[in-house]
Write a protein that holds these residues in place. Structure first.
Motif, PDB file in Angstrom:
ATOM      1  N   LEU A  32      10.682  -1.184  -6.651  1.00 11.42           N
ATOM      2  CA  LEU A  32      10.944  -0.411  -6.028  1.00 11.42           C
ATOM      3  C   LEU A  32      10.602   0.579  -5.316  1.00 11.42           C
ATOM      4  O   LEU A  32       8.945   0.155  -5.002  1.00 11.42           O
ATOM      5  N   TYR A  33      11.020   0.627  -4.472  1.00 15.42           N
ATOM      6  CA  TYR A  33      10.798   1.248  -2.720  1.00 15.42           C
ATOM      7  C   TYR A  33      11.108   2.244  -2.400  1.00 15.42           C
ATOM      8  O   TYR A  33      12.354   2.834  -2.837  1.00 15.42           O
ATOM      9  N   TRP A  34      10.995   3.205  -1.651  1.00 15.84           N
ATOM     10  CA  TRP A  34      11.014   3.903  -1.108  1.00 15.84           C
ATOM     11  C   TRP A  34      11.089   4.236   0.284  1.00 15.84           C
ATOM     12  O   TRP A  34       9.760   3.294   0.851  1.00 15.84           O
ATOM     13  N   TYR A  35      12.168   4.852   0.884  1.00 15.57           N
ATOM     14  CA  TYR A  35      12.408   4.492   2.385  1.00 15.57           C
ATOM     15  C   TYR A  35      12.544   6.287   2.876  1.00 15.57           C
ATOM     16  O   TYR A  35      13.084   6.954   2.192  1.00 15.57           O
ATOM     17  N   ARG A  36      12.608   6.475   3.851  1.00 14.95           N
ATOM     18  CA  ARG A  36      12.786   7.816   4.645  1.00 14.95           C
ATOM     19  C   ARG A  36      13.276   7.454   6.598  1.00 14.95           C
ATOM     20  O   ARG A  36      13.337   6.541   6.570  1.00 14.95           O
ATOM     21  N   GLN A  37      15.014   8.371   6.248  1.00 14.43           N
ATOM     22  CA  GLN A  37      15.397   7.860   7.908  1.00 14.43           C
ATOM     23  C   GLN A  37      15.575   9.412   7.666  1.00 14.43           C
ATOM     24  O   GLN A  37      16.152  10.402   6.971  1.00 14.43           O
ATOM     25  N   SER A  38      15.526   9.539   8.944  1.00 11.99           N
ATOM     26  CA  SER A  38      14.998  10.778   9.805  1.00 11.99           C
ATOM     27  C   SER A  38      15.648  10.469  11.139  1.00 11.99           C
ATOM     28  O   SER A  38      15.948   9.307  11.530  1.00 11.99           O
ATOM     29  N   LEU A  43      14.912   2.946   9.726  1.00  8.59           N
ATOM     30  CA  LEU A  43      14.381   3.657   8.786  1.00  8.59           C
ATOM     31  C   LEU A  43      13.122   3.617   8.263  1.00  8.59           C
ATOM     32  O   LEU A  43      12.184   2.863   8.762  1.00  8.59           O
ATOM     33  N   GLU A  44      12.846   4.453   7.789  1.00  5.54           N
ATOM     34  CA  GLU A  44      10.508   4.867   7.669  1.00  5.54           C
ATOM     35  C   GLU A  44      10.270   3.934   5.989  1.00  5.54           C
ATOM     36  O   GLU A  44      10.795   4.864   5.407  1.00  5.54           O
ATOM     37  N   PHE A  45       9.613   3.101   5.941  1.00  3.76           N
ATOM     38  CA  PHE A  45       9.021   2.073   4.268  1.00  3.76           C
ATOM     39  C   PHE A  45       7.747   3.552   3.940  1.00  3.76           C
ATOM     40  O   PHE A  45       7.241   3.937   5.175  1.00  3.76           O
ATOM     41  N   LEU A  46       8.120   3.634   3.352  1.00 10.16           N
ATOM     42  CA  LEU A  46       6.889   4.632   2.920  1.00 10.16           C
ATOM     43  C   LEU A  46       5.974   4.190   1.615  1.00 10.16           C
ATOM     44  O   LEU A  46       5.176   4.172   1.950  1.00 10.16           O
ATOM     45  N   PRO A  55       0.135  -0.046  -6.097  1.00  9.17           N
ATOM     46  CA  PRO A  55       1.227  -0.032  -5.266  1.00  9.17           C
ATOM     47  C   PRO A  55       1.118   0.052  -3.651  1.00  9.17           C
ATOM     48  O   PRO A  55      -0.574   0.223  -3.668  1.00  9.17           O
ATOM     49  N   ASP A  56       1.833  -0.441  -2.646  1.00 10.01           N
ATOM     50  CA  ASP A  56       1.719  -0.390  -1.511  1.00 10.01           C
ATOM     51  C   ASP A  56       1.488   0.530  -1.065  1.00 10.01           C
ATOM     52  O   ASP A  56       2.885   0.996  -0.689  1.00 10.01           O
ATOM     53  N   LYS A  57       1.206   1.212  -0.315  1.00  8.51           N
ATOM     54  CA  LYS A  57       1.373   2.823  -0.036  1.00  8.51           C
ATOM     55  C   LYS A  57       0.907   3.612   1.263  1.00  8.51           C
ATOM     56  O   LYS A  57       1.027   4.453   1.962  1.00  8.51           O
ATOM     57  N   SER A  58       0.770   2.202   2.392  1.00  9.00           N
ATOM     58  CA  SER A  58       0.456   1.894   4.031  1.00  9.00           C
ATOM     59  C   SER A  58       1.785   2.886   4.530  1.00  9.00           C
ATOM     60  O   SER A  58       1.238   3.296   5.734  1.00  9.00           O
TER      61      SER A  58
END
Lengths: 115, 112
Positions: A32-38, A43-46, A55-58
């Motif tokens: 499962l992944y979270w990304y942010r799009q501003s 598209l920015e990996f979260l 989890p990879d929180k980088s």
């Protein structure tokens, strides 16, 4: 469900308030992944969860951002003390497993506006 | 570090004409490349991916992409554009850490 489900679809919040965004991945998907799009930021990996691994929180931009995944399924992204620059679309995605053989599928996004 | 670049912010095409949306990559090791499409106010939809094998990859909605190792490119193509193809297109590369790294996106506009 058939696809990745996110809620709320739209959220308007006042600066300084906390928000929670929810993601329900495709059934059986372990990654499962979270990304942010501003606007203007692409598209920015979260953050990324894979099974029982840490989890990879980088990609989390600050300590105001956190995410958890309960029972290996539903995930919640929490933003504390929201700022106007947090306004963006938050996209959740899932895949059956980690690895290039497994396509990553995205939800419709949660549109966050901080006023 | 793995990265992709989409050199065009916008591509304009007339309906019925062929379209190309460009993507170049920079990776160490074997590249694993993807294309996604985003329609207005929607999430991302998977179009196609290159993992290994045939350099021409066919995907959804009549799209295809050509992997070119010597030019480090993975351009998205369609022989005959439709107005309904108008959308934002993202190229992405799989990072060995288990996530996708996206390009900045290319806005495709197909006019009747």
């Amino acid at each position: 469900g058939a696809g990745v489900s996110q809620s709320p679809s739209n959220k308007v919040t006042e600066k300084g308030k906390d928000v929670e965004l929810r993601c329900d991945p495709i059934s059986g998907h372990t990654a499962l992944y979270w990304y942010r799009q501003s606007l203007g930021q692409g598209l920015e990996f979260l953050i990324y969860f894979q099974g029982n691994s840490a989890p990879d929180k980088s990609g989390l931009p600050s300590d105001r951002f956190s995410a958890e995944r309960t029972g290996g399924s539903v995930s919640t992204l929490t933003i504390q003390r929201t700022q106007q620059e947090d306004s963006a679309v938050y996209l959740c995605a899932s895949s059956l497993r980690e690895g290039t053989l497994y396509t990553i599928y995205f939800g419709e996004g949660s549109w966050l506006t901080v006023v | 570090a793995q990265s992709v670049a989409q050199p065009e912010d916008q591509v304009n095409v007339a309906e019925g004409n062929p379209l190309t949306v460009k993507c170049t990559y920079s990776v160490s090791g074997n590249p694993y490349l993807f294309w996604y499409v985003q329609y207005p106010n929607r999430g991302l939809q998977f179009l196609l991916k290159y993992i290994t094998g045939d350099n021409l990859v066919k995907g959804s909605y009549g799209f295809e992409a050509e992997f070119n190792k010597s030019q480090t490119s993975f351009h998205l193509k369609k022989p005959s554009a439709l107005v309904s193809d108008s959308a934002l297109y993202f190229c992405a590369v799989y990072n060995q850490g288990g996530k996708l790294i996206f390009g900045q996106g290319t806005e495709l506009s197909v006019k009747p």
